[in-house]
Design an enzyme around this catalytic site. Structure first.
Site, short mmCIF file in Angstrom:
data_model
loop_
_atom_site.label_atom_id
_atom_site.label_comp_id
_atom_site.label_asym_id
_atom_site.label_seq_id
_atom_site.Cartn_x
_atom_site.Cartn_y
_atom_site.Cartn_z
N ASP A 11 0.83 -1.22 0.00
CA ASP A 11 0.00 0.00 0.00
C ASP A 11 0.86 1.27 0.00
O ASP A 11 2.04 1.25 0.37
CB ASP A 11 -0.98 0.01 1.18
CG ASP A 11 -0.29 -0.09 2.55
OD1 ASP A 11 0.67 -0.86 2.67
OD2 ASP A 11 -0.73 0.62 3.48
N GLU B 46 -0.07 -1.35 5.61
CA GLU B 46 1.01 -0.98 6.53
C GLU B 46 0.83 0.46 6.98
O GLU B 46 0.96 0.80 8.15
CB GLU B 46 2.38 -1.13 5.85
CG GLU B 46 3.56 -0.97 6.80
CD GLU B 46 4.08 0.46 6.95
OE1 GLU B 46 4.86 0.71 7.87
OE2 GLU B 46 3.68 1.35 6.17
ZN LIG Z 1 6.65 2.34 4.12
#
Ligand SMILES: [Zn+2]
Length: 387
Positions: free
Chosen positions: A76, A138
């Site tokens: 992401d 994340e």
């Molecule tokens: Zn990162």
């Protein structure tokens, strides 16, 4: 350009074209990476989240045994909204030895290099397997990595080492603090300001709670581990916002405190949380409920990113130092998934192409030279695994 570098650059261009902003699906990019890795003979698992909108990828080259090396990256990227880009952030542009695009350094550059190197790993890996772990979410709390670690636990697979390719300009990073964010809400009983004893003033209880946070903040200084290399060396607490009440003559019925702590060790986080739980249950809530039985204090966890604790024995660090020729290591201020791998009993290190200075910013880029350095490191790793 070497073939490996041009493969990596082409792959990075493909990865940047998937707009994998954290609130969108990453499935197309994961499917593409799965295809690229399967082509090399890797065994690939695509592990969906509960809603099926996102997925982690876990792939293995070599035997399915314990003790392998995980190359890890998050799929992401952060949003481009309200950022002033000189060109389309999801179309890679090369200029002056740099590759521009959202995610170029954070951290599709590393994923591209690792995936481009997969055929070489397939050719050279013998006993010790190499795994590719590409995660989701994340940037919004490491949810993908947590799910992945759970999957590895259930599968009974115990890799030894995690190399997390966040942008460190290829420096070897062996530690960062954790980052825990909480929102604590106080629900009291509103009333007329002239009769405070008939209400439960949520703002006043919130202030007492913040007072407790200040006491803990001091107590944490004394708990700094000996020889801590963090700056500052202890766990910190910050009260980011305190909101509540309506106006002068009304007893505040509700209040909210937004706060964070950055633990240098997990035990500090436990210490703070259990102290606050006791303080609420034994001191604040009984006082609030004497007037209003429905009064409540609730704490919502916004995110808990595990810290990466520098460890004396750390095979991941030692190997990556050897591969990059580094003779020193460092700590960083930003959080990564490395602490989550460490919590699984693996040794973990952070080393990847590009600079964190460019991450999350408009006109994010990775220098081509950085990609080359990353390829060189991975190439030495393939040779090490061939021995
Ligand atoms: Zn990162």
């Amino acid at each position: 350009m070497t073939t490996m570098l041009s493969d990596t650059v082409a792959l990075l261009g493909d990865l940047i074209s998937f707009p994998t902003v954290s609130d969108l699906s990453n499935l197309d990019m994961i499917a593409y990476l799965a295809y690229r890795l399967e082509e090399t003979g890797a065994s690939v698992e695509v592990l969906h989240d509960e809603l099926g909108h996102k997925a982690n990828l876990f792939a293995t080259i070599g035997p399915e045994v314990d003790g392998g090396i995980v190359l890890s990256g998050h799929s992401d990227v952060v949003p481009v909204k309200d950022q002033d880009w000189a060109s389309d952030p999801f179309e890679m542009i090369e200029h002056d030895g740099r590759l521009y695009g959202r995610g170029s350094c954070d951290m599709k550059g590393f994923i591209a290099a690792a995936t481009a190197m997969a055929p070489l790993f397939a050719e050279r890996v013998r006993e010790r397997p190499v795994h590719f772990a590409f995660t989701y979410d994340e940037e919004v709390g490491c949810f993908g990595a947590r799910a992945l670690v759970k999957y590895l636990k259930n599968k009974g697979l115990h890799p030894d080492i995690a190399v997390v390719g966040e942008p460190t300009s290829m420096r070897v990073i062996e530690g960062h603090k954790g980052c825990n964010e909480y929102t604590t809400r106080f629900s009291g009983l509103a009333g007329h300001g002239s009769a405070p004893e008939r209400g439960v003033n949520a703002v006043e209880y919130a202030v007492r709670y913040v007072g407790r946070l200040l006491e803990l903040k001091d107590a944490l200084r004394a708990r700094a581990p000996a020889g801590s290399r963090f700056d500052p060396p202890w766990t910190t607490i910050n009260t980011g916002s305190l909101k509540g009440g309506v106006l002068h003559n009304v007893i505040a019925g509700s209040a909210t405190v937004e706060w964070e702590m950055r633990p240098v060790q997990e035990a500090d986080a436990d210490f703070v949380k259990s102290d606050l739980k006791d303080y609420c249950e034994k001191t604040l809530l009984p006082a609030m409920r004497r007037v209003c039985p429905e009064a409540a204090i609730t704490t919502e966890t916004i995110g808990e990113v595990a810290g990466l604790q520098p460890a004396e024995i750390n095979e991941a660090r030692d190997i990556v130092m050897e591969l990059t020729g580094a003779n020193a290591t460092d700590l960083v201020a930003f959080g990564t998934e490395a602490g989550i791998f460490q919590s699984l009993g693996m040794s973990a290190v952070i080393c990847g192409p590009g600079s964190i200075d460019q991450a999350h910013k408009p006109d994010e880029f990775v220098a081509i030279d950085q990609l080359q350095q990353c390829i060189d490191m991975l190439d030495r790793l393939t040779r090490k695994l061939a021995a």
